[in-house]
Design a protein around this motif. Structure first.
Motif, PDB file in Angstrom:
ATOM      1  N   TYR A 105     -34.939  -6.127 104.731  1.00 14.69           N
ATOM      2  CA  TYR A 105     -33.591  -5.604 104.989  1.00 14.69           C
ATOM      3  C   TYR A 105     -32.592  -6.189 103.986  1.00 14.69           C
ATOM      4  N   ASP A 108     -33.154  -4.672 100.521  1.00 14.11           N
ATOM      5  CA  ASP A 108     -32.678  -3.287 100.418  1.00 14.11           C
ATOM      6  C   ASP A 108     -31.152  -3.232 100.348  1.00 14.11           C
ATOM      7  N   GLN A 112     -29.050  -1.719  97.077  1.00 13.15           N
ATOM      8  CA  GLN A 112     -28.052  -0.660  97.204  1.00 13.15           C
ATOM      9  C   GLN A 112     -26.680  -1.115  96.712  1.00 13.15           C
ATOM     10  N   SER A 117     -31.041   3.202  94.377  1.00 13.34           N
ATOM     11  CA  SER A 117     -31.656   3.703  95.599  1.00 13.34           C
ATOM     12  C   SER A 117     -32.793   2.783  96.030  1.00 13.34           C
ATOM     13  N   PRO A 118     -32.846   2.388  97.301  1.00 13.33           N
ATOM     14  CA  PRO A 118     -33.946   1.509  97.744  1.00 13.33           C
ATOM     15  C   PRO A 118     -35.288   2.219  97.772  1.00 13.33           C
ATOM     16  N   TYR A 119     -35.272   3.551  97.680  1.00 14.34           N
ATOM     17  CA  TYR A 119     -36.522   4.313  97.719  1.00 14.34           C
ATOM     18  C   TYR A 119     -37.174   4.453  96.345  1.00 14.34           C
ATOM     19  N   THR A 168     -39.818   1.079 100.399  1.00 16.39           N
ATOM     20  CA  THR A 168     -39.283   0.839 101.739  1.00 16.39           C
ATOM     21  C   THR A 168     -39.604   2.000 102.670  1.00 16.39           C
ATOM     22  N   TYR A 170     -37.758   2.379 105.683  1.00 17.89           N
ATOM     23  CA  TYR A 170     -36.671   2.485 106.658  1.00 17.89           C
ATOM     24  C   TYR A 170     -35.803   3.710 106.416  1.00 17.89           C
ATOM     25  N   PRO A 172     -32.357   6.321 106.588  1.00 19.58           N
ATOM     26  CA  PRO A 172     -31.077   6.123 105.900  1.00 19.58           C
ATOM     27  C   PRO A 172     -30.001   5.402 106.707  1.00 19.58           C
ATOM     28  N   GLU A 175     -30.739   1.876 106.330  1.00 18.96           N
ATOM     29  CA  GLU A 175     -30.381   1.430 104.984  1.00 18.96           C
ATOM     30  C   GLU A 175     -28.869   1.245 104.847  1.00 18.96           C
ATOM     31  N   THR A 179     -26.785  -2.283 103.928  1.00 20.27           N
ATOM     32  CA  THR A 179     -25.749  -2.368 102.898  1.00 20.27           C
ATOM     33  C   THR A 179     -24.467  -2.958 103.453  1.00 20.27           C
ATOM     34  N   TYR A 313     -29.384  10.221 100.131  1.00 19.48           N
ATOM     35  CA  TYR A 313     -30.498   9.499  99.516  1.00 19.48           C
ATOM     36  C   TYR A 313     -31.449  10.453  98.808  1.00 19.48           C
TER      37      TYR A 313
END
Length: 540
Positions: A105, A108, A112, A117-119, A168, A170, A172, A175, A179, A313
């Motif tokens: 967490y 991520d 951000q 983007s965490p993805y 990741t 998780y 949005p 996410e 942030t 995202y």
């Protein structure tokens, strides 16, 4: 019919002040047991010792709940809130030791905040070396060696983040929460930021539960099932699992969906976009709904909000926004029943290859049952049955998944379902000391407790119906009302659609036979439906 609690002999009865004092004492003992439970570094080295601390905490939790039953009503809310604060404070007593999810967490949120983007990148991706620090990415042999919860990613560099080579998983809304926590956190607070966020969210769930229960006239005591639960202190606060955010949104959704379907649907959509698990609540929210228009009023906003949360995202990411979700399901054995502890109860009686189809059939049957027989005024009751059944059929190995179930128990009042949360803790911690058979045994005992309590409630409902139809209770009124009664999910009793009319017809016939003249029909009987009494409509 409300039956009073069995009375103790006068010599054994406690006065109101002593009852309050006993509850406070048990809460203090519970808090004292939770502190070593979250500070004990025994998940890898001494799971048996950690199991004993968990057992002590759950035992004291049960004792405190028992004591609260006889506390004067004016003390209930102060005790619930005070206990909630104490348990959350205990959860803050140490760093997360039984889960490393909060480190992902924090990462991520940091990614951000850097506009990435965490993805799109894994934590081990060399492209993000500039974002690493010595807390999440320790360096050197001393920092990495001898720590089974740390994973090497480069020569001389390891990380606290689990699965650092995958994207990741998780959703949005989660996410976005990461942030916000990163943006609000002072430098150097490390794990405390997410733990504090978890504590605030857990307390917000307690407050929301109190509000929902008060608005519908139900017992406020059942909120303690959530507020004092050891799983909340350990998983929502100490391990800071984002599930608590999804629980808050889910409780709010269940609290408003009966009167405001669109708003409830929107909140469900946000809950699902925080953690996918709350999707299992939707059949409960549709319990008793017959018109497609009413169902659409819930489902369309839910889908729209969930899709809207994903859209930014999707536009900003080059990789899939579902991340490692498919791989995670395979890794945990949900796709291959023979590779893990999932479907443990079904695998006792069925071949492994039949487990997934059996779950599908079982869940469809339960969903059909709550849709046909569920009470639309009590969506949490049907949601508890659906969610609890899913847990018993799938036997998840992560104890924090049960946070949603615990909140449903606090709304509905059927405490026997808390055994499923205990089974989750056993499947996650105790299995390391007691072996793989811990999973089917723990979940089997939890399921047996649920079935036994349901049988007792049904028998009590039939006994009440017989008492109403006995001579002197309104001639034919009680029997006709009882004939229109039906069972709601979980064994609660409520009157059927024609029970009120049948009761009034019976009363008029009885009055005519006795020469008293016609009894004018009054307002239809009301369903009590509180957590402390069966769903039943009283005869006039």
């Amino acid at each position: 019919m409300n039956r009073p609690h069995p009375r103790l002999p006068p010599s054994l009865r406690l006065g109101p002040r002593l009852r309050v004092a006993l509850t406070v004492l048990l809460l203090a003992a519970l808090t004292a047991a939770l502190v070593p439970a979250v500070r004990e570094e025994g998940y890898f080295s001494d799971p048996a010792g950690l199991t004993w601390w968990y057992a002590a905490a759950w035992t004291l939790f049960a004792a405190a709940l028992w004591s609260l039953r006889r506390v004067p009503a004016r003390w209930v809310v102060p005790l619930v809130l005070g206990g909630a604060v104490a348990c959350c404070a205990a959860g803050l007593a140490g760093p997360p030791l039984t889960s490393t999810d909060s480190f992902r967490y924090a990462w991520d949120g940091r990614v951000q905040a850097a506009g990435i983007s965490p993805y799109d990148h894994t934590p081990a991706d060399p492209a993000l070396r500039a974002l690493r620090d010595d807390w999440l990415f320790p360096r050197g042999g001393a920092a990495c060696g001898g720590h089974p919860d740390r994973v090497a990613i480069e020569p001389g560099v390891c990380t606290r983040i689990n699965r650092p080579s995958v994207h990741t998983v998780y959703p949005p809304v989660a996410e976005g929460y990461f942030t916000v926590v990163h943006a609000l956190s002072p430098a150097g607070v490390r794990h405390k930021a997410l733990q504090t966020g978890g504590a605030l969210l857990a307390l917000a769930v307690t407050g929301t539960l109190l509000l929902v229960q008060q608005r519908r006239g139900a017992r406020l005591r059942t909120v303690a099932y959530w507020a004092w639960c050891p799983a909340v202190a350990v998983e929502a606060v100490n391990n800071a699992h984002v599930d608590v955010l999804a629980v808050l949104l889910s409780v709010a959704a269940l609290g408003v969906v009966v009167r405001r379907r669109a708003l409830g649907g929107a909140l469900f959509g946000l809950a699902i976009a925080a953690k996918l698990l709350p999707a299992v609540l939707l059949p409960g929210a549709l319990a008793g709904v017959r018109r497609w228009r009413d169902a659409a009023a819930l489902l369309v906003p839910a889908a729209a909000l969930a899709a809207s949360a994903y859209l930014p995202y999707v536009l900003a990411s080059r990789s899939s926004v579902f991340g490692y979700l498919g791989g995670y399901a395979q890794e945990e054995g949900y796709g291959d029943p023979g590779s893990g502890g999932r479907y443990a109860l079904l695998r006792l009686v069925l071949p492994d290859s039949w487990s997934v189809p059996a779950v599908a059939v079982g869940m469809l049957a339960v969903v059909a049952y709550v849709w046909r027989r569920g009470d639309p005024e009590r969506p949490w009751s049907a949601a508890l049955l659906v969610t609890g059944t899913a847990f018993l059929l799938m036997t998840p190995g992560y104890s924090w998944y049960a946070l949603l179930l615990i909140a449903l128990v606090a709304l509905d009042g059927r405490a026997e379902w808390l055994g499923v949360a205990v089974a989750g803790a056993a499947a996650y911690v105790s299995v390391r000391a007691l072996g793989e058979q811990t999973v089917p045994v723990a979940y089997g005992l939890a399921g047996a407790a649920v079935l036994a309590a349901s049988a007792v409630r049904r028998r009590a409902g039939r006994r009440d119906a017989g008492a109403r139809s006995a001579p002197g209770t309104g001639a034919g009124a009680g029997s006709e009302a009882g004939a229109g009664a039906r069972s709601t999910p979980g064994g609660r009793q409520e009157a059927g659609p024609g029970a009120g009319r049948a009761a009034r017809r019976g009363a008029r016939r009885a009055a005519a036979r006795s020469g008293e003249g016609e009894v004018r029909p009054g307002p239809p009987p009301r369903a009590t439906g509180g957590a402390d009494q069966p769903m039943w409509k009283e005869s006039p």
